[in-house]
Motif scaffolding. Structure first.
Motif, short mmCIF file in Angstrom:
data_model
loop_
_atom_site.label_atom_id
_atom_site.label_comp_id
_atom_site.label_asym_id
_atom_site.label_seq_id
_atom_site.Cartn_x
_atom_site.Cartn_y
_atom_site.Cartn_z
N UNK A 158 0.86 -1.19 0.00
CA UNK A 158 0.00 0.00 0.00
C UNK A 158 0.89 1.23 0.00
N UNK A 159 0.25 2.40 -0.16
CA UNK A 159 0.98 3.66 -0.03
C UNK A 159 0.12 4.62 0.78
N UNK A 160 0.75 5.32 1.72
CA UNK A 160 -0.04 6.18 2.61
C UNK A 160 -0.84 7.24 1.83
N UNK A 161 -0.33 7.69 0.67
CA UNK A 161 -1.09 8.69 -0.12
C UNK A 161 -1.65 8.09 -1.41
N UNK A 162 -0.82 7.34 -2.15
CA UNK A 162 -1.20 6.95 -3.51
C UNK A 162 -2.11 5.73 -3.56
N UNK A 163 -2.06 4.91 -2.51
CA UNK A 163 -2.85 3.66 -2.53
C UNK A 163 -3.14 3.25 -1.09
N UNK A 164 -3.89 4.10 -0.37
CA UNK A 164 -4.09 3.82 1.05
C UNK A 164 -5.07 2.66 1.29
#
Ligand code: AP5
Ligand code: MG
Ligand code: ZN
Length: 215
Positions: free
Chosen positions: A137-143
């Motif tokens: 996951x990504x905290x901004x791009x793919x939360x």
């Protein structure tokens, strides 16, 4: 069918692989994931691999090549396999050829995901990974839907040890030096498809699907 995902740290290899494996039921071989689970289990392989991984350097070929060789002999690879993070140098590419050829197999396509350096740093430093199933996951791009909880399995999300800014810079330097020559190597063999990986996840997946459907 043997497909190789080639690209720098943070290019989205793992993210795209998750979707590719679902759509095409390919066996998934990620040397990074295999090595991280060896580290976690504290096996002799893991103990040796750890000192390289935490510095952002490549684990020596004699440890990595055998892992891939054994994995490719497992029954689920008979229908096809997706390689993520291997080969990572010309010597590994040559080793892979000598593993595949006695099995009567060859690489069908190398998909190179190309992403700018600033974007890679942003992706890696904001990445979170599921402790249970390994989803990225990504905290901004793919939360995730719930903060720090995996959408797929409810597992806890954590930050990879090698995703600190300094180690990210080393990994990018190692990529340029040792892995980037593979772009030429596979291009000369007519196996390379390069896609722009700076766009959003769905768009990149659509580009990959287009390449695979043409095979
Ligand atoms: P490995 O685990 O293979 O790491 P890597 O190649 O550095 O790649 P990453 O897993 O960091 O990035 P990714 O491309 O999978 O990106 P992701 O989809 O997660 O290797 C780790 C270490 O193991 C190596 O340093 C080495 O020590 C050792 N190793 C492994 N294989 C080896 C080998 N063959 N030989 C020797 N040593 C080996 O995405 C990254 C982030 O971006 C995520 O947060 C994601 O949500 C986000 N994101 C993804 N796509 C997008 C998008 N399109 N837009 C916005 N955000 C996105
Ligand atoms: Mg990965
Ligand atoms: Zn999970």
């Amino acid at each position: 069918m043997i497909i190789v995902l080639l690209g720098p740290p943070g290019a989205g290899k793992g993210t795209q692989a998750e979707r590719m494996v679902q759509k095409y039921s390919l066996a998934y071989i990620s040397t990074g994931d295999i090595l991280r689970s060896a580290v976690k289990s504290g096996s002799p392989l893991g103990t040796k691999a750890r000192e390289y991984m935490e510095k952002g350097q490549l684990v020596p070929d004699e440890l990595v090549v055998n892992i891939v060789k054994e994995r490719l002999l497992e029954p689920d690879c008979a229908r096809g396999a997706l390689l993520d993070g291997f080969p990572r140098s010309v010597s590994q590419a040559q080793a892979l050829e000598s593993v595949l050829s006695p099995l009567g197999k060859k690489i069908d396509r190398v998909i190179h995901i190309d992403v700018t350096e600033d974007e890679l740093v942003a992706r890696l430093t904001g990445r979170r990974v599921c402790r249970e199933c390994g989803s990225s996951y990504h905290i901004k791009f793919n939360p995730p839907k719930v903060r720090n909880v995996c959408d797929h399995c409810g597992g806890e999300l954590f930050q990879r040890e090698d995703d600190s800014l300094n180690t990210v810079k080393e990994r990018l330097a190692v990529y340029r030096e040792q892995t980037e020559p593979l772009i030429q190597y596979y291009s000369r063999q007519g196996l390379l498809s390069t896609i722009n990986g700076n766009d959003d996840i769905d768009e990149i997946f659509a580009r990959i699907v287009e390449i695979l459907e043409a095979l």
